[in-house]
Motif scaffolding. Structure first.
Motif, PDB file in Angstrom:
ATOM      1  N   THR A 294       1.054  -1.418   0.107  1.00  0.00           N
ATOM      2  CA  THR A 294       0.332  -0.492   0.032  1.00  0.00           C
ATOM      3  C   THR A 294       1.020   1.441   0.033  1.00  0.00           C
ATOM      4  O   THR A 294       0.794   2.225  -0.845  1.00  0.00           O
ATOM      5  N   GLU A 295       2.236   1.429   0.486  1.00  0.00           N
ATOM      6  CA  GLU A 295       2.815   2.452   0.944  1.00  0.00           C
ATOM      7  C   GLU A 295       3.834   2.231  -0.526  1.00  0.00           C
ATOM      8  O   GLU A 295       4.671   3.357  -0.025  1.00  0.00           O
ATOM      9  N   GLY A 296       3.436   1.582  -1.908  1.00  0.00           N
ATOM     10  CA  GLY A 296       4.575   1.863  -2.571  1.00  0.00           C
ATOM     11  C   GLY A 296       6.034   1.293  -2.256  1.00  0.00           C
ATOM     12  O   GLY A 296       6.710   1.695  -3.195  1.00  0.00           O
ATOM     13  N   ILE A 297       5.784   0.207  -1.561  1.00  0.00           N
ATOM     14  CA  ILE A 297       8.088  -0.350  -1.079  1.00  0.00           C
ATOM     15  C   ILE A 297       8.107  -1.065  -1.899  1.00  0.00           C
ATOM     16  O   ILE A 297       6.991  -2.000  -1.807  1.00  0.00           O
ATOM     17  N   ALA A 298       8.865  -1.290  -1.975  1.00  0.00           N
ATOM     18  CA  ALA A 298       9.706  -2.386  -2.640  1.00  0.00           C
ATOM     19  C   ALA A 298      11.060  -3.045  -1.911  1.00  0.00           C
ATOM     20  O   ALA A 298      11.810  -2.330  -2.362  1.00  0.00           O
ATOM     21  N   VAL A 299      11.063  -3.856  -1.319  1.00  0.00           N
ATOM     22  CA  VAL A 299      11.682  -4.220  -0.432  1.00  0.00           C
ATOM     23  C   VAL A 299      12.856  -4.917  -0.719  1.00  0.00           C
ATOM     24  O   VAL A 299      12.770  -6.563  -1.263  1.00  0.00           O
ATOM     25  N   ASP A 300      13.937  -4.403  -0.739  1.00  0.00           N
ATOM     26  CA  ASP A 300      15.608  -5.866  -1.278  1.00  0.00           C
ATOM     27  C   ASP A 300      16.283  -6.035   0.117  1.00  0.00           C
ATOM     28  O   ASP A 300      16.776  -7.672  -0.333  1.00  0.00           O
TER      29      ASP A 300
ATOM     30  N   ILE B   5      11.686 -11.886  -6.552  1.00  0.00           N
ATOM     31  CA  ILE B   5      11.613 -12.963  -7.560  1.00  0.00           C
ATOM     32  C   ILE B   5      10.824 -11.977  -8.511  1.00  0.00           C
ATOM     33  O   ILE B   5      11.682 -12.106  -9.830  1.00  0.00           O
ATOM     34  N   ARG B   6      10.203 -11.805  -8.682  1.00  0.00           N
ATOM     35  CA  ARG B   6       8.800 -10.989  -9.421  1.00  0.00           C
ATOM     36  C   ARG B   6       9.245  -9.584 -10.235  1.00  0.00           C
ATOM     37  O   ARG B   6       9.087  -9.565 -11.404  1.00  0.00           O
ATOM     38  N   ARG B   7       9.946  -9.532  -9.226  1.00  0.00           N
ATOM     39  CA  ARG B   7      10.840  -7.221  -9.597  1.00  0.00           C
ATOM     40  C   ARG B   7      12.258  -7.791 -10.741  1.00  0.00           C
ATOM     41  O   ARG B   7      12.408  -7.027 -11.122  1.00  0.00           O
ATOM     42  N   GLY B   8      12.701  -9.065 -10.429  1.00  0.00           N
ATOM     43  CA  GLY B   8      13.819  -9.658 -11.107  1.00  0.00           C
ATOM     44  C   GLY B   8      15.224  -8.648 -10.154  1.00  0.00           C
ATOM     45  O   GLY B   8      16.247  -8.739 -10.984  1.00  0.00           O
ATOM     46  N   VAL B   9      15.625  -8.312  -9.257  1.00  0.00           N
ATOM     47  CA  VAL B   9      16.061  -8.415  -8.300  1.00  0.00           C
ATOM     48  C   VAL B   9      16.584  -8.631  -7.607  1.00  0.00           C
ATOM     49  O   VAL B   9      16.047 -10.412  -6.863  1.00  0.00           O
ATOM     50  N   ARG B  10      18.247  -8.821  -7.140  1.00  0.00           N
ATOM     51  CA  ARG B  10      18.703  -9.822  -6.052  1.00  0.00           C
ATOM     52  C   ARG B  10      18.315  -9.262  -4.618  1.00  0.00           C
ATOM     53  O   ARG B  10      18.651  -8.187  -4.258  1.00  0.00           O
ATOM     54  N   GLY B  11      17.816  -9.774  -4.041  1.00  0.00           N
ATOM     55  CA  GLY B  11      17.270  -9.838  -2.728  1.00  0.00           C
ATOM     56  C   GLY B  11      17.825 -10.425  -1.466  1.00  0.00           C
ATOM     57  O   GLY B  11      19.009 -11.012  -2.000  1.00  0.00           O
ATOM     58  N   HIS B  12      18.008  -9.471  -0.735  1.00  0.00           N
ATOM     59  CA  HIS B  12      18.502 -10.577   0.836  1.00  0.00           C
ATOM     60  C   HIS B  12      17.798 -10.417   1.836  1.00  0.00           C
ATOM     61  O   HIS B  12      17.026  -9.598   2.351  1.00  0.00           O
ATOM     62  N   ILE B  13      17.533 -10.969   3.055  1.00  0.00           N
ATOM     63  CA  ILE B  13      16.513 -12.471   3.474  1.00  0.00           C
ATOM     64  C   ILE B  13      17.491 -11.976   4.719  1.00  0.00           C
ATOM     65  O   ILE B  13      18.175 -13.507   4.437  1.00  0.00           O
TER      66      ILE B  13
ATOM     67  N   GLY C 201      17.852 -19.796  -3.916  1.00  0.00           N
ATOM     68  CA  GLY C 201      19.903 -19.034  -4.021  1.00  0.00           C
ATOM     69  C   GLY C 201      20.113 -19.758  -6.265  1.00  0.00           C
ATOM     70  O   GLY C 201      20.252 -17.991  -5.775  1.00  0.00           O
ATOM     71  N   GLU C 202      19.106 -20.055  -6.714  1.00  0.00           N
ATOM     72  CA  GLU C 202      19.252 -20.117  -7.930  1.00  0.00           C
ATOM     73  C   GLU C 202      18.376 -18.691  -8.646  1.00  0.00           C
ATOM     74  O   GLU C 202      18.922 -18.236  -9.860  1.00  0.00           O
ATOM     75  N   ARG C 203      17.252 -18.084  -7.795  1.00  0.00           N
ATOM     76  CA  ARG C 203      16.390 -17.181  -8.294  1.00  0.00           C
ATOM     77  C   ARG C 203      17.502 -15.730  -7.763  1.00  0.00           C
ATOM     78  O   ARG C 203      16.425 -14.868  -8.047  1.00  0.00           O
ATOM     79  N   ASN C 204      18.596 -15.518  -7.552  1.00  0.00           N
ATOM     80  CA  ASN C 204      19.100 -14.428  -6.762  1.00  0.00           C
ATOM     81  C   ASN C 204      18.605 -14.067  -5.516  1.00  0.00           C
ATOM     82  O   ASN C 204      18.676 -13.007  -5.609  1.00  0.00           O
ATOM     83  N   ILE C 205      17.997 -14.946  -4.596  1.00  0.00           N
ATOM     84  CA  ILE C 205      18.098 -14.471  -3.446  1.00  0.00           C
ATOM     85  C   ILE C 205      18.859 -14.896  -2.035  1.00  0.00           C
ATOM     86  O   ILE C 205      18.905 -15.687  -2.222  1.00  0.00           O
ATOM     87  N   ARG C 206      18.966 -14.561  -1.605  1.00  0.00           N
ATOM     88  CA  ARG C 206      20.555 -14.698  -0.424  1.00  0.00           C
ATOM     89  C   ARG C 206      19.217 -14.558   1.079  1.00  0.00           C
ATOM     90  O   ARG C 206      19.266 -14.035   0.771  1.00  0.00           O
ATOM     91  N   VAL C 207      19.583 -15.739   1.397  1.00  0.00           N
ATOM     92  CA  VAL C 207      18.855 -16.141   2.457  1.00  0.00           C
ATOM     93  C   VAL C 207      20.044 -16.557   3.978  1.00  0.00           C
ATOM     94  O   VAL C 207      21.070 -17.572   3.854  1.00  0.00           O
ATOM     95  N   THR C 208      20.627 -15.739   5.094  1.00  0.00           N
ATOM     96  CA  THR C 208      21.311 -16.106   6.336  1.00  0.00           C
ATOM     97  C   THR C 208      20.422 -15.656   7.878  1.00  0.00           C
ATOM     98  O   THR C 208      19.548 -15.423   7.767  1.00  0.00           O
ATOM     99  N   ALA C 209      21.256 -17.029   8.396  1.00  0.00           N
ATOM    100  CA  ALA C 209      20.261 -16.980   9.805  1.00  0.00           C
ATOM    101  C   ALA C 209      21.562 -16.771  10.799  1.00  0.00           C
ATOM    102  O   ALA C 209      23.220 -17.076  10.419  1.00  0.00           O
ATOM    103  N   VAL C 210      21.331 -16.131  11.429  1.00  0.00           N
ATOM    104  CA  VAL C 210      22.778 -15.030  12.248  1.00  0.00           C
ATOM    105  C   VAL C 210      22.308 -15.295  13.408  1.00  0.00           C
ATOM    106  O   VAL C 210      20.942 -15.564  14.132  1.00  0.00           O
ATOM    107  N   CYS C 211      23.309 -16.907  14.381  1.00  0.00           N
ATOM    108  CA  CYS C 211      22.656 -17.394  15.346  1.00  0.00           C
ATOM    109  C   CYS C 211      24.038 -17.101  16.411  1.00  0.00           C
ATOM    110  O   CYS C 211      25.025 -17.210  16.794  1.00  0.00           O
ATOM    111  N   PRO C 212      23.036 -15.989  17.516  1.00  0.00           N
ATOM    112  CA  PRO C 212      23.964 -14.773  18.364  1.00  0.00           C
ATOM    113  C   PRO C 212      24.632 -15.738  19.617  1.00  0.00           C
ATOM    114  O   PRO C 212      23.491 -15.853  19.977  1.00  0.00           O
ATOM    115  N   ALA C 213      25.130 -15.480  20.362  1.00  0.00           N
ATOM    116  CA  ALA C 213      25.098 -16.408  21.465  1.00  0.00           C
ATOM    117  C   ALA C 213      24.479 -15.180  22.425  1.00  0.00           C
ATOM    118  O   ALA C 213      23.784 -14.256  22.036  1.00  0.00           O
TER     119      ALA C 213
END
Length: 269
Positions: free
Chosen positions: A84-90, A135-143, A180-192
């Motif tokens: 609604t806000e017109g934001i495209a999350v990268d 993926i729909r927008r064809g950008v390199r995304g990060h999660i 990963g093959e769709r240009n999206i990177r996903v990382t889990a951070v596990c801090p103590a």
């Protein structure tokens, strides 16, 4: 340009739980890299304070969404707000969390439900919704999903918290392979241990923990998390000395845990 930096104001990042602690540091660091920000959390006042802090430092645009994320429909509501806000999350940072140190039998059912909803259901659904849009927008995304070192510590009192974070780490690693093959990177951070208010530690004990090296600062955690995300790491434990203790944490016998449990019962809440 720094790794992860963008042309000023050209990309959006969404950070949940951004009103304090690690989430605030993620927001500040992403703003410094040129991102426009949507920061979300359950209380508007801390979010507004972080927004003013970013603006004072010359950061790009900041928008605020006060929302209770520990609900079944929360991810869809937040994503609908984004659209609604017109934001495209990268860049998506799933940071919002609730700490629980209490035996399951002493934990109210509604608290069990809220923690699982927040850590697992909302993070999973929001990752899916944002990844599909990237993926729909064809950008390199990060999660980036904030798990916890406690997933290797299934100790009494941590059954709920460690299990919910174990799911989030497992989901993130598997999801990273799926997209990963769709240009999206996903990382889990596990801090103590991190010097924040999450565990109920006073500022005095947080300073002591930092001096002893038992805790790391929230900003250090955010810096290392983003560094891992830009490099495409699927899972990271900040600080190498914490990694060497993982086999020991998983192998502790009940003869050790039993007296530890008796001692920690007075801290459970």
């Amino acid at each position: 340009m720094k790794r992860g930096a963008v042309t000023y104001g050209s990309a959006w990042a969404l950070v949940t739980g951004a009103g304090s602690g690690i989430g605030r540091c993620y927001a500040l660091r992403l703003a410094a890299l040129g991102y426009r920000l949507l920061i979300a959390g359950d209380r508007r006042e801390p979010l507004e304070a972080v927004g003013r802090e970013i603006e004072a430092l010359g950061g790009a645009e900041v928008r605020i969404c006060a929302i209770d994320l520990a609900r079944t429909e929360a991810a869809r509501e937040l994503f609908d707000h984004v659209q609604t806000e017109g934001i495209a999350v990268d860049v998506l940072i799933n940071n919002a969390g609730i700490f629980s140190f209490c035996d399951i039998l002493a934990t109210p059912p509604e608290r069990i439900e809220r923690i699982i909803l927040l850590h697992d259901v909302t993070a999973t659904q929001l990752s899916r919704l944002c990844a599909a849009d990237m993926i729909r927008r064809g950008v390199r995304g990060h999660i980036l999903n904030m798990a916890s070192y406690s997933l290797w510590m299934p100790f009494p009192g941590l059954a709920l918290y460690s299990a919910s974070k174990a799911y989030l780490k497992s989901f993130s690693v598997a999801f990273a392979r799926e997209v990963g093959e769709r240009n999206i990177r996903v990382t889990a951070v596990c801090p103590a241990g991190v010097a924040t208010d999450l565990y109920g530690l006073t500022p005095y004990w947080q300073r002591i923990g930092l001096r002893l090296g038992v805790l790391i600062s929230a900003d250090s955690c955010a810096r290392r998390g983003l560094k891992a995300l830009w490099r495409g790491r699927r899972c990271i434990v900040p600080d190498w000395w914490n990694r060497i203790w993982i086999p020991l944490c998983k192998a502790l016998p009940m003869c050790v845990l039993r007296p530890l449990r008796r001692y920690t019962m007075k801290f459970q809440k």
